[in-house]
Design a protein around this motif. Structure first.
Motif, PDB file in Angstrom:
ATOM      1  N   ILE A 137       0.852  -1.193   0.000  1.00  0.00           N
ATOM      2  CA  ILE A 137       0.000   0.000   0.000  1.00  0.00           C
ATOM      3  C   ILE A 137       0.895   1.253   0.000  1.00  0.00           C
ATOM      4  CG2 ILE A 137      -1.996  -1.130   1.010  1.00  0.00           C
ATOM      5  CD1 ILE A 137      -0.037   1.136   3.199  1.00  0.00           C
ATOM      6  N   GLN A 138       0.363   2.331  -0.569  1.00  0.00           N
ATOM      7  CA  GLN A 138       1.157   3.540  -0.764  1.00  0.00           C
ATOM      8  C   GLN A 138       0.845   4.658   0.223  1.00  0.00           C
ATOM      9  OE1 GLN A 138       3.717   3.739  -3.163  1.00  0.00           O
ATOM     10  NE2 GLN A 138       3.271   1.548  -3.085  1.00  0.00           N
ATOM     11  N   ARG A 139      -0.419   4.728   0.645  1.00  0.00           N
ATOM     12  CA  ARG A 139      -0.803   5.823   1.532  1.00  0.00           C
ATOM     13  C   ARG A 139      -2.173   5.552   2.134  1.00  0.00           C
ATOM     14  NH1 ARG A 139      -1.102   6.907  -3.726  1.00  0.00           N
ATOM     15  NH2 ARG A 139       1.099   7.426  -3.698  1.00  0.00           N
ATOM     16  N   LEU A 140      -2.503   6.275   3.184  1.00  0.00           N
ATOM     17  CA  LEU A 140      -3.842   6.236   3.765  1.00  0.00           C
ATOM     18  C   LEU A 140      -4.732   7.156   2.944  1.00  0.00           C
ATOM     19  CD1 LEU A 140      -5.679   5.276   6.137  1.00  0.00           C
ATOM     20  CD2 LEU A 140      -4.963   7.352   7.347  1.00  0.00           C
ATOM     21  N   SER A 141      -5.783   6.592   2.363  1.00  0.00           N
ATOM     22  CA  SER A 141      -6.657   7.370   1.488  1.00  0.00           C
ATOM     23  C   SER A 141      -7.789   8.032   2.252  1.00  0.00           C
ATOM     24  CB  SER A 141      -7.236   6.464   0.392  1.00  0.00           C
ATOM     25  OG  SER A 141      -7.915   7.223  -0.579  1.00  0.00           O
ATOM     26  N   ALA A 189     -12.320  13.973  -3.399  1.00  0.00           N
ATOM     27  CA  ALA A 189     -13.761  14.130  -3.205  1.00  0.00           C
ATOM     28  C   ALA A 189     -14.142  14.043  -1.733  1.00  0.00           C
ATOM     29  CB  ALA A 189     -14.519  13.079  -4.012  1.00  0.00           C
ATOM     30  N   TRP A 190     -13.437  13.212  -0.971  1.00  0.00           N
ATOM     31  CA  TRP A 190     -13.629  13.142   0.476  1.00  0.00           C
ATOM     32  C   TRP A 190     -12.469  12.399   1.110  1.00  0.00           C
ATOM     33  CZ3 TRP A 190     -14.331   8.467   3.189  1.00  0.00           C
ATOM     34  CH2 TRP A 190     -14.505   7.329   2.382  1.00  0.00           C
ATOM     35  N   ARG A 191     -12.243  12.665   2.374  1.00  0.00           N
ATOM     36  CA  ARG A 191     -11.202  11.991   3.136  1.00  0.00           C
ATOM     37  C   ARG A 191     -11.749  11.374   4.430  1.00  0.00           C
ATOM     38  NH1 ARG A 191      -6.130  10.911   0.773  1.00  0.00           N
ATOM     39  NH2 ARG A 191      -5.317  12.751  -0.280  1.00  0.00           N
ATOM     40  N   LEU A 192     -12.822  11.955   4.960  1.00  0.00           N
ATOM     41  CA  LEU A 192     -13.391  11.480   6.220  1.00  0.00           C
ATOM     42  C   LEU A 192     -14.885  11.286   6.060  1.00  0.00           C
ATOM     43  CD1 LEU A 192     -13.167  10.858   9.264  1.00  0.00           C
ATOM     44  CD2 LEU A 192     -13.533  13.305   9.687  1.00  0.00           C
ATOM     45  N   SER A 193     -15.363  10.104   6.465  1.00  0.00           N
ATOM     46  CA  SER A 193     -16.785   9.799   6.426  1.00  0.00           C
ATOM     47  C   SER A 193     -17.261   9.492   7.838  1.00  0.00           C
ATOM     48  CB  SER A 193     -17.040   8.588   5.518  1.00  0.00           C
ATOM     49  OG  SER A 193     -18.414   8.248   5.487  1.00  0.00           O
ATOM     50  N   VAL A 194     -18.368  10.121   8.256  1.00  0.00           N
ATOM     51  CA  VAL A 194     -18.980   9.789   9.542  1.00  0.00           C
ATOM     52  C   VAL A 194     -20.381   9.255   9.258  1.00  0.00           C
ATOM     53  CG1 VAL A 194     -17.613  11.380  10.920  1.00  0.00           C
ATOM     54  CG2 VAL A 194     -19.706  12.198   9.891  1.00  0.00           C
ATOM     55  N   ASP A 195     -20.615   8.016   9.696  1.00  0.00           N
ATOM     56  CA  ASP A 195     -21.858   7.330   9.424  1.00  0.00           C
ATOM     57  C   ASP A 195     -22.620   7.081  10.720  1.00  0.00           C
ATOM     58  OD1 ASP A 195     -21.749   6.093   6.362  1.00  0.00           O
ATOM     59  OD2 ASP A 195     -19.788   6.477   7.237  1.00  0.00           O
ATOM     60  N   LYS A 196     -23.945   7.155  10.655  1.00  0.00           N
ATOM     61  CA  LYS A 196     -24.798   6.999  11.825  1.00  0.00           C
ATOM     62  C   LYS A 196     -24.689   5.603  12.412  1.00  0.00           C
ATOM     63  CE  LYS A 196     -28.104   8.353  14.662  1.00  0.00           C
ATOM     64  NZ  LYS A 196     -27.897   9.437  15.652  1.00  0.00           N
ATOM     65  N   GLY A 197     -24.499   5.536  13.726  1.00  0.00           N
ATOM     66  CA  GLY A 197     -24.428   4.271  14.444  1.00  0.00           C
ATOM     67  C   GLY A 197     -24.120   4.541  15.902  1.00  0.00           C
ATOM     68  N   GLY A 243      -7.584   4.329  -7.672  1.00  0.00           N
ATOM     69  CA  GLY A 243      -8.400   5.209  -8.505  1.00  0.00           C
ATOM     70  C   GLY A 243      -9.411   6.041  -7.747  1.00  0.00           C
ATOM     71  N   PRO A 244      -9.023   6.743  -6.670  1.00  0.00           N
ATOM     72  CA  PRO A 244      -9.969   7.603  -5.957  1.00  0.00           C
ATOM     73  C   PRO A 244     -10.349   8.817  -6.796  1.00  0.00           C
ATOM     74  CG  PRO A 244      -7.764   7.958  -5.122  1.00  0.00           C
ATOM     75  CD  PRO A 244      -7.668   6.797  -6.077  1.00  0.00           C
ATOM     76  N   THR A 245     -11.459   9.445  -6.432  1.00  0.00           N
ATOM     77  CA  THR A 245     -11.997  10.577  -7.188  1.00  0.00           C
ATOM     78  C   THR A 245     -11.353  11.893  -6.768  1.00  0.00           C
ATOM     79  OG1 THR A 245     -14.123   9.478  -7.488  1.00  0.00           O
ATOM     80  CG2 THR A 245     -14.086  11.874  -7.764  1.00  0.00           C
ATOM     81  N   GLU A 246     -10.891  12.652  -7.750  1.00  0.00           N
ATOM     82  CA  GLU A 246     -10.375  14.010  -7.554  1.00  0.00           C
ATOM     83  C   GLU A 246     -11.434  15.022  -7.984  1.00  0.00           C
ATOM     84  OE1 GLU A 246      -7.131  15.674  -7.017  1.00  0.00           O
ATOM     85  OE2 GLU A 246      -6.550  13.886  -5.899  1.00  0.00           O
ATOM     86  N   VAL A 247     -11.535  16.118  -7.238  1.00  0.00           N
ATOM     87  CA  VAL A 247     -12.428  17.221  -7.622  1.00  0.00           C
ATOM     88  C   VAL A 247     -11.612  18.519  -7.617  1.00  0.00           C
ATOM     89  CG1 VAL A 247     -14.638  16.191  -6.984  1.00  0.00           C
ATOM     90  CG2 VAL A 247     -13.247  17.289  -5.220  1.00  0.00           C
TER      91      VAL A 247
END
Length: 291
Positions: free
Chosen positions: A3-7, A47-55, A119-123
């Motif tokens: 692996i190359q980096r933390l996405s 496009a994003w680096r951090l996701s917070v999901d309900k739980g 292949g992550p998304t760039e914006v």
């Protein structure tokens, strides 16, 4: 291939609204999308680096590591499988949700979900603009900051992350928490960032000890420090670490784990030697607590 980096990172949180306010106002993250059950945030051209999901867990939900090609993804998958790790090739629905071209997943020995993608998304056409005026965060080839895991078996975790994913040991700190308890922390790198991941057996039942954001300007750390101080949310005071030399402080998040907000870490260089430290900080980082 490794692996190359933390996405990216994903958290399961009980209060989405509190995290939306916290991420924007205190951390200076740019919200990229939000629905009732989830919010995502940017810190750069991704496009994003951090996701917070309900739980209800209020803990780490998943970590996303990145490789540079489909061939590298296949190689990492085979490397993990050769060590007896069950690896799932995720369908297009999960890949689309993450915004990547390809994705596999597995569990580390502690049961944490680990994703490897390419292949992550760039914006890039929509510049990152911090709502709190943060000048920027250090990412690029170093990826999205670092995180520290609380694991019951450090040896098993090291075997997975080093021999399975291909991270490298940077150094070790024997952190004396009290006269009765010293925790050995292992710091691992996969690029120039001193550590993308650290592992230790800490007190407490959360898998995530803390995650770190590295600002590109020192003043951004000072501005954030004042905001955390105003709310009585300092976990550890401003200080400088012995191993990566980062100047940082630790603040409380709405989920009960900490965030490290720092600047100025040194990078892993050619002919790096693994060493051991008896202290975690040169100065500062006086522990106040999560309250």
């Amino acid at each position: 291939m490794s692996i190359q980096r933390l996405s990216y990172l994903g958290f399961e949180v009980s209060d989405i609204a509190a995290w939306r306010a916290f991420a924007a106002d205190k951390l200076g993250l740019m919200e990229s999308s939000a629905v009732a059950h989830r919010a995502r945030f940017r810190i750069d051209s991704r496009a994003w680096r951090l996701s917070v999901d309900k739980g209800q867990a209020d803990d780490l939900s998943f970590s996303g590591y990145e490789v540079d090609s489909e061939e590298a993804l296949t190689a990492v998958k085979k490397r993990l499988e050769a060590r007896g790790v069950a690896v799932l090739v995720e369908g297009q629905d999960i890949a689309t949700d993450r915004g990547v071209l390809g994705l596999v997943s597995c569990k580390d020995p502690a049961g944490n979900r680990v994703e490897i993608c390419y292949g992550p998304t760039e914006v890039f056409e929509t510049p990152f603009i911090s709502p709190a005026g943060v000048s920027g965060f250090l990412t690029g080839d170093q990826g999205f900051g670092h995180y520290v895991l609380n694991v019951p078996d450090a040896s098993a975790a090291l075997d997975f992350y080093i021999k399975g994913l291909g991270l490298h040991l940077s150094d070790i700190i024997d952190w004396k928490l009290s006269d009765e308890l010293t925790v050995r922390i292992y710091f691992l790198h996969c690029n120039g960032r001193h550590h993308t991941l650290a592992l230790g057996s800490f007190p407490g039942d959360k898998a995530l000890h803390h995650f770190m954001l590295e600002a590109t300007q020192f003043d951004d750390v000072g501005f954030a420090l004042e905001k955390f101080e105003a709310d009585g949310a300092i976990v550890a005071t401003l200080g400088r670490h012995t191993n990566d030399h980062m100047v940082s402080f630790y603040g409380a998040t709405p989920s009960g784990f900490a965030v490290e907000y720092g600047w100025g870490a040194r990078q892993v260089e050619t002919n790096w030697s693994v060493v051991r430290y008896d202290k975690i900080s040169v100065w500062g980082h006086r522990f106040i607590g999560l309250g």
